[in-house]
Design a protein around this motif. Structure first.
Motif, mmCIF file in Angstrom:
data_model
loop_
_atom_site.group_PDB
_atom_site.id
_atom_site.type_symbol
_atom_site.label_atom_id
_atom_site.label_comp_id
_atom_site.label_asym_id
_atom_site.label_seq_id
_atom_site.Cartn_x
_atom_site.Cartn_y
_atom_site.Cartn_z
ATOM 1 N N SER A 1 0.826 -1.209 0.000
ATOM 2 C CA SER A 1 0.000 0.000 0.000
ATOM 3 C C SER A 1 0.857 1.254 0.000
ATOM 4 O O SER A 1 2.021 1.228 0.432
ATOM 5 N N PRO B 1 2.242 4.269 1.641
ATOM 6 C CA PRO B 1 2.410 4.524 3.069
ATOM 7 C C PRO B 1 1.628 5.743 3.545
ATOM 8 O O PRO B 1 1.527 6.745 2.839
ATOM 9 N N ASP B 2 1.088 5.645 4.737
ATOM 10 C CA ASP B 2 0.405 6.787 5.345
ATOM 11 C C ASP B 2 1.390 7.942 5.513
ATOM 12 O O ASP B 2 2.526 7.751 5.943
ATOM 13 N N LYS C 1 10.641 6.083 -1.563
ATOM 14 C CA LYS C 1 11.486 5.302 -0.675
ATOM 15 C C LYS C 1 11.928 4.034 -1.386
ATOM 16 O O LYS C 1 11.281 3.559 -2.325
ATOM 17 N N ASP D 1 9.124 -5.852 1.576
ATOM 18 C CA ASP D 1 8.164 -5.022 0.842
ATOM 19 C C ASP D 1 7.874 -5.624 -0.532
ATOM 20 O O ASP D 1 6.719 -5.714 -0.960
#
Length: 225
Positions: A195, A197-198, A206, A212
């Motif tokens: 997903s 990232p918040d 990144k 991941d």
């Protein structure tokens, strides 16, 4: 540079310039030059929150997603490429890599990797879209092959999440157009089990860990692949 103490390996100055150092995946975490870690070795994967107005191309005019990355990375060999594309007016999760085998593994139709988009629509949903998209019976205008089943999750009368396992040209926009609607805003939030990232702002990126990368395939249609 070595003789003046500007290169370190495992926190120790590298002063022997004849020393041969294996190029391993963990080398950027072990070696620094002028106090900064090395760039990633070949095989890196980048997650970028793509802003609106940028294109996923090496050749187009105007702002390119590659402009966000360090300038020197444009000279890497093998070159960094996007894993699939998001059009200029679509934002969100975009993956880039210099690993050609991984790129093809993710985009291969045989892998059924789900891509989930959040769409804001011009008109309210009428309640029939979900069954049609899931049926596997929808054929887009100008094509002869039916779409694979897709999953629609309604958020509000004009907002929905749509998960697809294919990557046809402007697929999400064309699917809603096929039911008489128009996508005003589109953002990709998820690829497989990975997903956005918040708190990651548009334009931020990144490097992904092996964990991941593995998560991309953990939510493929039909189970882990």
């Amino acid at each position: 540079m070595a003789k003046t103490g500007r290169i370190t390996l495992d926190a120790v100055d590298v002063v022997d310039v004849t020393r041969r150092i294996p190029v391993t995946k963990d080398l950027p975490a072990r070696m620094t030059v002028d106090g900064k870690p090395l760039d990633p070795v070949a095989g890196m994967v980048i997650l970028l929150n793509k802003p609106l107005g940028m294109t996923c191309s090496h050749k187009d005019h105007g702002p390119l997603v590659y402009d966000i990355l360090p300038e020197r990375w444009k000279r890497r060999d093998p070159a960094i490429s996007t894993i699939g594309r998001l059009d200029k007016q679509t934002s969100g999760l975009l993956l880039l890599t210099d690993d050609g085998a991984l790129l093809h593994r993710i985009i291969s139709p045989k892998r059924h990797v789900r891509k989930t988009y959040r769409a804001l629509l011009a008109r309210p949903l009428d309640g029939t879209e979900g069954n049609l998209f899931a049926s596997g019976c929808l054929t887009l205008r100008g094509e002869s092959t039916r779409l694979a089943p897709a999953e629609l999750t309604v958020i509000s009368e004009r907002e929905a999440l749509l998960s697809v396992t294919e990557g046809r040209y402007h697929q999400v926009r064309r699917m809603f157009a096929a039911v008489g609607n128009h996508v005003e805003e589109l953002k990709r939030e998820r690829v497989g089990g990975l997903s956005l990232p918040d708190g990651m702002a548009p334009g931020q990126w990144k490097l992904l860990t092996n964990e991941d990368i593995a998560s991309i395939f953990q939510e493929a249609q039909g189970g882990v692949t």
